[in-house]
Enzyme design. Structure first.
Site, short mmCIF file in Angstrom:
data_model
loop_
_atom_site.label_atom_id
_atom_site.label_comp_id
_atom_site.label_asym_id
_atom_site.label_seq_id
_atom_site.Cartn_x
_atom_site.Cartn_y
_atom_site.Cartn_z
N CYS A 106 0.81 -1.23 0.00
CA CYS A 106 0.00 0.00 0.00
C CYS A 106 0.85 1.28 0.00
O CYS A 106 0.74 2.08 -0.93
CB CYS A 106 -0.92 0.00 1.22
SG CYS A 106 -2.07 -1.39 1.22
N1 LIG Z 1 -3.11 -6.11 2.19
C1 LIG Z 1 -3.53 -5.02 2.83
O1 LIG Z 1 -3.20 -4.79 3.97
C2 LIG Z 1 -4.49 -4.05 2.15
C3 LIG Z 1 -5.13 -3.08 2.93
C4 LIG Z 1 -6.01 -2.21 2.32
C5 LIG Z 1 -6.22 -2.30 0.94
N2 LIG Z 1 -5.56 -3.24 0.20
C6 LIG Z 1 -5.85 -3.31 -1.24
O2 LIG Z 1 -6.73 -4.41 -1.45
C7 LIG Z 1 -6.47 -5.01 -2.72
C8 LIG Z 1 -6.16 -6.49 -2.54
O3 LIG Z 1 -4.96 -6.61 -1.81
P1 LIG Z 1 -4.54 -7.95 -1.08
O4 LIG Z 1 -3.39 -7.58 -0.21
O5 LIG Z 1 -5.72 -8.62 -0.49
O6 LIG Z 1 -4.01 -8.80 -2.33
P2 LIG Z 1 -3.68 -10.38 -2.35
O7 LIG Z 1 -2.68 -10.56 -3.42
O8 LIG Z 1 -3.42 -10.87 -0.97
O9 LIG Z 1 -5.06 -11.04 -2.81
C9 LIG Z 1 -5.66 -10.81 -4.03
C10 LIG Z 1 -6.26 -12.10 -4.56
O10 LIG Z 1 -6.94 -11.78 -5.77
C11 LIG Z 1 -6.79 -12.87 -6.67
N3 LIG Z 1 -7.07 -12.42 -8.03
C12 LIG Z 1 -6.28 -11.76 -8.91
N4 LIG Z 1 -6.95 -11.49 -10.04
C13 LIG Z 1 -8.20 -11.99 -9.89
C14 LIG Z 1 -9.37 -12.01 -10.70
N5 LIG Z 1 -9.38 -11.42 -11.91
N6 LIG Z 1 -10.47 -12.63 -10.23
C15 LIG Z 1 -10.47 -13.21 -9.01
N7 LIG Z 1 -9.39 -13.21 -8.18
C16 LIG Z 1 -8.28 -12.60 -8.61
C17 LIG Z 1 -5.37 -13.33 -6.43
O11 LIG Z 1 -5.20 -14.68 -6.85
C18 LIG Z 1 -5.23 -13.18 -4.91
O12 LIG Z 1 -5.56 -14.36 -4.21
C19 LIG Z 1 -5.34 -4.20 -3.34
O13 LIG Z 1 -5.87 -3.19 -4.12
C20 LIG Z 1 -4.65 -3.60 -2.13
O14 LIG Z 1 -3.96 -2.41 -2.45
C21 LIG Z 1 -4.72 -4.13 0.77
#
Ligand SMILES: NC(=O)c1ccc[n+]([C@@H]2O[C@H](COP(=O)([O-])OP(=O)(O)OC[C@H]3O[C@@H](n4cnc5c(N)ncnc54)[C@H](O)[C@@H]3O)[C@@H](O)[C@H]2O)c1
Length: 455
Positions: free
Chosen positions: A269
């Site tokens: 992030c």
């Molecule tokens: N990790 C954090 O602490 C956090 C906090 C706030 C916001 N975010 C935001 O949330 C979003 C997700 O982050 P995350 O850390 O959970 O990512 P992550 O990589 O842990 O999880 C994302 C998942 O989405 C799946 N994926 C990818 N393309 C896909 C599709 N087309 N259809 C279905 N599934 C699909 C991936 O296989 C993966 O399992 C990002 O935009 C991130 O910036 C993350």
């Protein structure tokens, strides 16, 4: 068939979470706990099989919690056909930056999958991924339209940015969520949904305002960290201890919030989301100079740490390519296993490139997840190893680290101000000019084994 708002109110709505990772899996668990049937859809089949077996891959969700969710009608799947059962679609897929441009491909694909498989009735689409301001207008709505949906009519669209902090002290349900939508109908539907799982919602009048609020939150943090990182480097030049300075300034009851320096910013992030704004600023012909510069300052911190280590070792007659170095912590922050954009990893790679001999210790990191096979993390701090190393770098302050194990270290670099200021062994502290001049001038032989170290 009733509208989606009524189905949410009656808990009759099936919620689909698209992307079941750090954000998606906790969301799925919270919605099952609140009485909704939840379909978790992810393109990663191995991850879905792991969840179906009851094995969680996310630090904040243990297997027991996952099992409770599975018992309460949580269905993890890689089969998009299952999306035809859902009323609400929460998108939590990855977003990022590729060569200076926002990478919204997963958002586009997920929106397309939803449009193709959603049932032919009113649905609610929620974007919980972090996106650039304007992404709902430029990417989400066009993808839904291309798939035959009518945004604002049969497909209510809202942006509800996720605010969780994995490994942090705030629980998901205690963090209010911003809900942005372009119409009252869409906003109230999304508010009803999230009011079921969180302490409250903060409505804003457009999806763009919600997107921008999220990027502001992370940019505020990134810029303030850059400020203290810059001042830490200045403090090193003028023989001041930045940690003492920040704590003193922090006694002011208003108008000042403490941020602390470190070896750089990491994770998915803080180093990424502000670049959505800088990209947008450049695209609109109005560059955001402060944010751009703050990014540069943080990006140069790992190299600065390596410089300080090299100088400190040089002062003790140890060339970097002859140095044996122990690194404590590889993850991007304490008490998590996430190494994405980790400054500690960047420092290790830089030291390996300089031919230093490196041993990393991080109980959270499994070596099979590392791209660099020169770094094979050990689980526990080995006193003998530390006593034999030329320097120990404390890069991540995991709670499980017990620093009395450093008593016999000949030389330490503390990037986190985790050690007490009074130690018998020479300690270089990031941002502490005095410790630098002492450590640089102190001969190696003055390191003693009868330390007065206190943890
Ligand atoms: N990790 C954090 O602490 C956090 C906090 C706030 C916001 N975010 C935001 O949330 C979003 C997700 O982050 P995350 O850390 O959970 O990512 P992550 O990589 O842990 O999880 C994302 C998942 O989405 C799946 N994926 C990818 N393309 C896909 C599709 N087309 N259809 C279905 N599934 C699909 C991936 O296989 C993966 O399992 C990002 O935009 C991130 O910036 C993350």
């Amino acid at each position: 068939m009733t509208g989606v708002r009524e189905r949410i109110e009656e808990r009759a709505a099936t919620v689909a979470v698209i992307g079941v990772g750090y954000v998606g899996l906790p969301l799925a668990c919270h919605f099952t706990k609140a009485g909704f049937r939840v379909v978790g859809f992810d393109i990663d089949e191995d991850r879905m099989k792991s969840l179906q077996r009851g094995d969680s891959y996310i630090d904040d969700i243990d297997d027991k919690r996952l099992e409770r969710a599975l018992d309460n009608d949580f269905v993890p799947t890689s089969d998009p056909e299952k999306l035809s059962e859902a009323d609400v679609f929460i998108v939590a897929v990855p977003t990022g930056i590729q060569e200076g441009e926002p990478d919204m491909e997963a958002i586009r694909q997920a929106s397309q999958t939803i449009a193709e498989h959603a049932p032919d009735r009113e649905i609610l689409y929620v974007c919980s991924s972090t996106v650039f301001p304007g992404a709902a207008d430029e990417i989400v709505r066009p993808a839904l339209q291309a798939g035959g949906r009518r945004p604002g009519e049969d497909t209510l669209v809202a942006v509800v940015p996720e605010r969780i902090n994995p490994g942090g002290r705030y629980e998901f349900e205690d963090i209010p969520l911003i809900v942005g939508a372009d119409s009252d109908l869409e906003r109230t539907a999304a508010q009803k949904l999230f009011n079921a799982v969180t302490v409250g919602t903060a409505p804003v009048t457009s999806t763009k305002a919600a997107e921008m609020a999220k990027t502001l939150e992370n940019t505020y943090r990134m810029v303030n960290i850059a400020l203290v990182n810059e001042l830490a480097r200045h403090a090193e030049e003028v023989d001041v201890d930045i940690w003492e300075v920040i704590n003193a300034a922090g006694t002011k009851p208003f108008g000042f919030q403490e941020f602390y320096p470190g070896p750089g910013v990491g994770g998915h992030c803080i180093p990424v989301d502000p670049q959505f704004l800088t990209w947008l600023g450049r695209r609109e012909g109005d560059p955001l100079r402060l944010v751009e510069q703050a990014n540069v300052i943080n990006e140069t911190m790992p190299a600065h740490v390596v410089d300080q280590v090299e100088t400190g070792l040089g002062a003790r007659g140890v060339p970097i390519d002859d140095a044996s170095i122990v690194v404590l912590g590889l993850t991007y922050k304490p008490n998590v296993s996430d190494i994405r954009n980790s400054p500690a990893m960047a420092i290790c790679e830089n030291l390996c490139a300089k031919n230093a001999t490196l041993t990393a210790i991080d109980p959270y990191v499994d070596s099979t997840t590392l791209a660099n096979d020169q770094i094979e993390p050990e689980n526990e701090i080995d006193r003998d190893l530390i006593a034999d190393a030329d320097i120990t770098l404390l890069l991540v302050d995991h709670d499980v680290f017990e620093y009395d194990a450093l008593e016999d270290a000949p030389f330490v670099f503390d990037a986190q101000n985790a050690l007490p200021t009074e130690t018998a062994m020479p300690v270089l502290r990031l941002g502490d000019g005095e410790s630098l001049s002492n450590a640089h001038s102190r001969p190696a032989s003055s390191a003693t084994s009868s330390t007065t170290f206190q943890s």
